[in-house]
Motif scaffolding. Sequence first.
Motif, short mmCIF file in Angstrom:
data_model
loop_
_atom_site.label_atom_id
_atom_site.label_comp_id
_atom_site.label_asym_id
_atom_site.label_seq_id
_atom_site.Cartn_x
_atom_site.Cartn_y
_atom_site.Cartn_z
N MET A 1 0.83 -1.21 -0.01
CA MET A 1 0.02 0.13 -0.03
C MET A 1 0.82 1.24 0.22
O MET A 1 1.99 1.22 0.48
CB MET A 1 -0.80 -0.16 1.34
N SER A 2 0.35 2.24 -0.51
CA SER A 2 0.98 3.51 -0.85
C SER A 2 1.52 4.11 0.82
O SER A 2 0.73 3.80 1.87
CB SER A 2 0.26 4.64 -1.06
N ASP A 3 2.81 4.78 0.88
CA ASP A 3 2.99 5.19 2.20
C ASP A 3 1.85 6.33 2.80
O ASP A 3 1.38 6.99 2.11
CB ASP A 3 4.46 6.02 2.03
N LYS A 4 1.64 6.16 4.09
CA LYS A 4 0.51 6.67 4.40
C LYS A 4 0.79 8.21 4.44
O LYS A 4 -0.05 9.09 4.98
CB LYS A 4 0.11 6.36 6.10
N ASN A 5 2.02 8.81 4.51
CA ASN A 5 2.43 9.88 4.53
C ASN A 5 2.32 10.83 3.54
O ASN A 5 2.71 12.13 3.30
CB ASN A 5 4.06 10.15 5.25
N THR A 6 2.17 10.12 2.12
CA THR A 6 2.12 10.56 0.72
C THR A 6 0.53 11.21 0.66
O THR A 6 -0.55 10.86 1.48
CB THR A 6 2.19 9.73 -0.24
N ILE A 7 0.32 12.02 -0.03
CA ILE A 7 -0.86 12.73 -0.25
C ILE A 7 -1.99 11.42 -0.92
O ILE A 7 -3.16 11.53 -0.32
CB ILE A 7 -1.21 13.90 -1.12
N ASP A 8 -1.55 10.62 -1.69
CA ASP A 8 -2.56 9.57 -1.92
C ASP A 8 -2.71 8.58 -0.90
O ASP A 8 -3.87 8.18 -0.87
CB ASP A 8 -1.52 8.59 -3.33
N GLY A 9 -1.78 8.44 -0.05
CA GLY A 9 -1.94 7.58 1.06
C GLY A 9 -3.18 8.20 1.94
O GLY A 9 -4.17 7.64 2.35
N LYS A 10 -3.03 9.60 1.99
CA LYS A 10 -4.07 10.11 3.10
C LYS A 10 -5.21 10.26 2.69
O LYS A 10 -6.31 10.22 3.30
CB LYS A 10 -3.25 11.63 3.62
N ILE A 11 -5.24 10.60 1.32
CA ILE A 11 -6.67 10.81 0.47
C ILE A 11 -7.41 9.31 0.70
O ILE A 11 -8.61 9.15 1.08
CB ILE A 11 -6.58 11.26 -0.96
N PHE A 12 -6.54 8.31 0.46
CA PHE A 12 -7.35 6.93 0.50
C PHE A 12 -7.66 6.57 1.71
O PHE A 12 -8.85 6.12 1.91
CB PHE A 12 -6.37 6.06 -0.04
N ASP A 13 -6.91 7.04 2.86
CA ASP A 13 -7.07 6.73 4.10
C ASP A 13 -8.59 7.36 4.76
O ASP A 13 -9.41 6.76 5.26
CB ASP A 13 -6.15 7.26 5.26
N PHE A 14 -8.59 8.50 4.17
CA PHE A 14 -9.92 9.43 4.50
C PHE A 14 -11.17 8.74 3.69
O PHE A 14 -12.20 8.66 4.35
CB PHE A 14 -9.57 10.83 3.93
N ALA A 15 -11.09 8.20 2.57
CA ALA A 15 -11.93 7.87 1.91
C ALA A 15 -12.51 6.36 2.55
O ALA A 15 -13.29 6.10 2.40
CB ALA A 15 -11.73 7.72 0.08
N TYR A 16 -11.40 5.56 2.67
CA TYR A 16 -11.76 4.39 3.35
C TYR A 16 -12.28 4.46 4.54
O TYR A 16 -13.48 3.68 4.79
CB TYR A 16 -10.41 3.48 3.63
N GLU A 17 -11.96 5.42 5.50
CA GLU A 17 -12.64 5.35 6.63
C GLU A 17 -14.30 5.84 6.56
O GLU A 17 -14.93 5.27 7.19
CB GLU A 17 -11.94 6.47 7.66
N LEU A 18 -14.51 6.75 5.74
CA LEU A 18 -15.71 7.45 5.53
C LEU A 18 -16.57 6.14 4.93
O LEU A 18 -17.65 5.84 5.52
CB LEU A 18 -15.90 8.36 4.49
N ALA A 19 -15.99 5.12 4.21
CA ALA A 19 -16.77 4.22 3.59
C ALA A 19 -16.83 3.00 4.58
O ALA A 19 -18.06 2.39 4.54
CB ALA A 19 -15.91 3.33 2.20
N MET A 20 -16.04 2.82 5.41
CA MET A 20 -16.37 2.03 6.50
C MET A 20 -17.32 2.25 7.43
O MET A 20 -18.21 1.47 7.80
CB MET A 20 -14.94 1.80 7.33
N ARG A 21 -17.51 3.60 7.55
CA ARG A 21 -18.65 4.13 8.49
C ARG A 21 -19.84 3.53 7.66
O ARG A 21 -20.95 3.53 8.34
CB ARG A 21 -18.43 5.56 8.98
N ASP A 22 -19.95 3.98 6.41
CA ASP A 22 -20.99 3.87 5.73
C ASP A 22 -21.74 2.32 5.71
O ASP A 22 -22.73 1.63 5.80
CB ASP A 22 -20.80 4.17 4.33
#
Length: 235
Positions: free
Chosen positions: A1-22
């Motif tokens: 998975m992309s490094d969590k400190n990259t912008i790609d990683g951070k955007i994915f983390d944000f999207a994934y957490e929202l999706a998990m809540r859904d």
Amino acid sequence: MSDKNTIDGKIFDFAYELAMRDATMRTAFTGTTIYALLGKRNPSTKCDATFEQKENASRAKNAVWRYIEGIRTNKGYKDKDEHDAIFLRTAKKVIDAFKEYRDGGSSFTFGNAQKLINMTAKYIALGFYMDDCREKFQYCHCPMDGIMVEKVITLLEGREDIRETFGLEKRGWKGVLRDTAWSKIEKAEEGYDRFQLIVDSLRGDESVLEVLGAQRPVSRLEFDFCVWGSDEDEG
């Protein structure tokens, strides 16, 4: 998975957490807390996720990341069959990662997994969606939940021609579509595949596109954007 400190990683983390809540909202999944599913510290109990919870969370998240990377790289998946095969494998990996979390009759089902994957794709699409990016998302599915089932039912009213294709021409057809709650679906064959095919029929119909205000044919994921939230419904 992309490094969590990259912008790609951070955007994915944000999207994934929202999706998990859904995917787990309200009573959709009660096998464990969302913090365990995300491998995070629970702010209410002040308890850190266990090593096993973090491992399970990482397995599921990496599977969804690889699916999303397949969309983002080059022009996405080469065809619908390749996409759908990888989508189903991704769902299985997510289900397997969370198979130990059960609470009575509640387990992390295909219904939960499809919503996690599809909503992650939806949120990622929001991040950089333009006409020249449409091709990348063309095979993504329409997230299935109670609201979308009701929206589809509304669009099917008066459309015996489409309903007949799916054996829904008889009285009580609405109950057939509502029969299984999306979060309880264990396999794609239990209503999910039919839902996507009905979406295909609706999104390719000129009169439906006119009702939706779409200026051109839409993909399954674009259909969700057009239909969901057209009134005050939530969840």
